[in-house]
Design a protein around this motif. Structure first.
Motif, PDB file in Angstrom:
ATOM      1  N   LYS A  57       0.828  -1.201   0.000  1.00  0.00           N
ATOM      2  CA  LYS A  57       0.000   0.000   0.000  1.00  0.00           C
ATOM      3  C   LYS A  57       0.867   1.257   0.000  1.00  0.00           C
ATOM      4  O   LYS A  57       0.584   2.237  -0.705  1.00  0.00           O
ATOM      5  N   ALA A  58       1.947   1.246   0.769  1.00  0.00           N
ATOM      6  CA  ALA A  58       2.845   2.413   0.828  1.00  0.00           C
ATOM      7  C   ALA A  58       3.466   2.715  -0.535  1.00  0.00           C
ATOM      8  O   ALA A  58       3.630   3.883  -0.910  1.00  0.00           O
ATOM      9  N   GLY A  59       3.801   1.664  -1.292  1.00  0.00           N
ATOM     10  CA  GLY A  59       4.367   1.877  -2.625  1.00  0.00           C
ATOM     11  C   GLY A  59       3.401   2.581  -3.555  1.00  0.00           C
ATOM     12  O   GLY A  59       3.794   3.479  -4.321  1.00  0.00           O
ATOM     13  N   MET A  60       2.125   2.196  -3.485  1.00  0.00           N
ATOM     14  CA  MET A  60       1.115   2.872  -4.302  1.00  0.00           C
ATOM     15  C   MET A  60       0.930   4.323  -3.870  1.00  0.00           C
ATOM     16  O   MET A  60       0.859   5.230  -4.697  1.00  0.00           O
ATOM     17  N   GLU A  61       0.844   4.528  -2.566  1.00  0.00           N
ATOM     18  CA  GLU A  61       0.669   5.886  -2.052  1.00  0.00           C
ATOM     19  C   GLU A  61       1.829   6.775  -2.467  1.00  0.00           C
ATOM     20  O   GLU A  61       1.626   7.950  -2.809  1.00  0.00           O
ATOM     21  N   ALA A  62       3.038   6.224  -2.456  1.00  0.00           N
ATOM     22  CA  ALA A  62       4.217   7.011  -2.838  1.00  0.00           C
ATOM     23  C   ALA A  62       4.135   7.445  -4.293  1.00  0.00           C
ATOM     24  O   ALA A  62       4.431   8.599  -4.631  1.00  0.00           O
TER      25      ALA A  62
END
Length: 405
Positions: A57-62
């Motif tokens: 999820k963090a990769g997408m948000e980034a």
């Protein structure tokens, strides 16, 4: 006087209708306004799969943060919404329903996990909502000619039938094998890999497949290895993921089956190298497919932006990188839309020409192709390097692998 008032009221009514029409015109699809587009997914960010779901999820948000701070896409910022399904299919179905009917998202991006995808894929198809990237290799996503409702699914991550086809191509095109032995697990991953291997072997010709089945997480795989030894195969493919890979590799060494051995990208992990290195030693080489190359220039942007959304060090986290890739593919389709943004124009844009993975290879969705990653690199196990694996051959398609055969 009354006539004049009627003219004024009539004029105001026309103006009001024109303004309403203009406002309606900018909302060209569910989840789209003149200055935003809403996407979403359900991901296990709690429970046993949280160590995968949270960085993913963090990769997408980034990626979305990078895009939005750069001005968005065609004047629109990306609004990302998420729901934790705890890796529970029933909760996953409820989350998908909420995304479609309550959040009214434009597209799913990064749908997560084999059991969740299996439980909800038909719901997404029936709704007609584009779904870009699935965090699973399930063969449910493999389609050589997607039409109708099936068109909406756009797999990016390797799907096992396609990876199996690439394995067969390596066997013939790189290792010059004429008889390949396949030990596969009796689960979706193993059976889908075998299906692809056999499909490509038949298409190419000149490659005989000897296959032996073992249970997932089997402790004793000796009978399967003995069968391949007696068949005198030129090469071995381990079509099994991490729970069974070490047992098979160790048994090959124990029985003296010192043949080049190839396995799925899932096993290209330092832990797998550590588990088998003492048994395999220098007896035979083990290779694995790869679909992500962390030496590509895109890693710099990834590391800069993922550091802004997470306090955890995700600079080399494979799960966060796949989230970044998922967002990248969605955005690349968005950039290509010329004119009104609708589900139809968006899908046309995705299919208009191949899209490059920022970390290697490209994917072609044209003519209904839903094959997942179509170009893979080849790694070689090397216990002396930190990662446990090193590059052997750069990204190639099946045609590239077989060139010259």
């Amino acid at each position: 006087m009354k006539k004049g008032l009627a003219v004024i009221l009539s004029t105001l009514l026309v103006i009001s209708m024109m303004l309403t029409a203009c406002e309606t015109a900018v909302e060209t699809a569910q989840g789209v306004t003149k200055d935003s587009v809403k996407v979403g997914n359900s991901i296990a960010t709690s429970g046993p799969l949280a160590p995968v779901g949270v960085p993913y999820k963090a990769g997408m948000e980034a990626y979305f943060m990078m895009v939005n701070e750069g001005g968005g896409v065609n004047g629109r910022v990306i609004e990302y919404v998420h729901q934790d399904d705890e890796f529970n299919p029933e909760k996953g179905k409820a989350a998908v329903d909420k995304m479609i009917n309550d959040e009214k998202i434009f597209a799913f991006v990064g749908h997560f996990g084999t059991p969740i995808v299996g439980a909800t894929l038909n719901d997404i198809k029936e709704a007609g909502i584009p779904a870009v990237y699935f965090a699973t290799g399930t063969g449910l996503l493999y389609n050589e000619k997607a039409e109708g409702f099936d068109r909406v699914a756009y797999p990016v991550q390797p799907v096992y039938p396609m990876e199996g086809r690439i394995m067969a191509a390596w066997a013939k095109g790189e290792f010059n094998a004429s008889k390949v032995g396949v030990i596969y697990t009796n689960d979706d991953a193993g059976k889908d890999l075998l299906k692809g291997i056999k499909q490509e072997a038949e298409r190419m010709g000149g490659l005989t497949v000897i296959d032996e089945q073992v249970p997932p997480n089997a402790d004793d795989v000796s009978a399967a290895v003995t069968k391949l030894k007696n068949e005198e195969v030129d090469m071995v493919i381990i079509a099994a993921i991490q729970g069974t890979f070490p047992q098979i590799a160790k048994e090959l060494a124990k029985q003296g089956v010192y043949k080049p051995t190839l396995t799925t990208y899932v096993n290209a992990d330092q832990r797998m190298t550590a588990a088998v290195k003492d048994d395999v030693a220098d007896h035979f080489a083990i290779y694995a497919n790869a679909w992500v190359d962390m030496t590509k220039p895109a890693i710099n942007d990834y590391r800069e932006w993922v550091g802004k959304v997470s306090d955890e060090d995700l600079s080399s986290n494979a799960y966060a990188m796949t989230g970044w890739i998922a967002a990248h593919f969605f955005v690349e389709g968005l950039r290509r839309v010329d004119g009104d943004l609708t589900w139809e124009t968006y899908m046309d844009a995705l299919e208009s020409e191949p899209i490059d993975n920022p970390f290697g290879g490209s994917i072609d969705f044209s003519d209904g192709k839903r094959l997942g990653t179509q170009e893979m690199a080849l790694l070689k196990m090397n216990p002396s390097v930190d990662a446990g694996w090193e590059g052997f051959i750069d990204f190639e398609s099946i045609d590239g692998i077989l060139d010259g055969q």
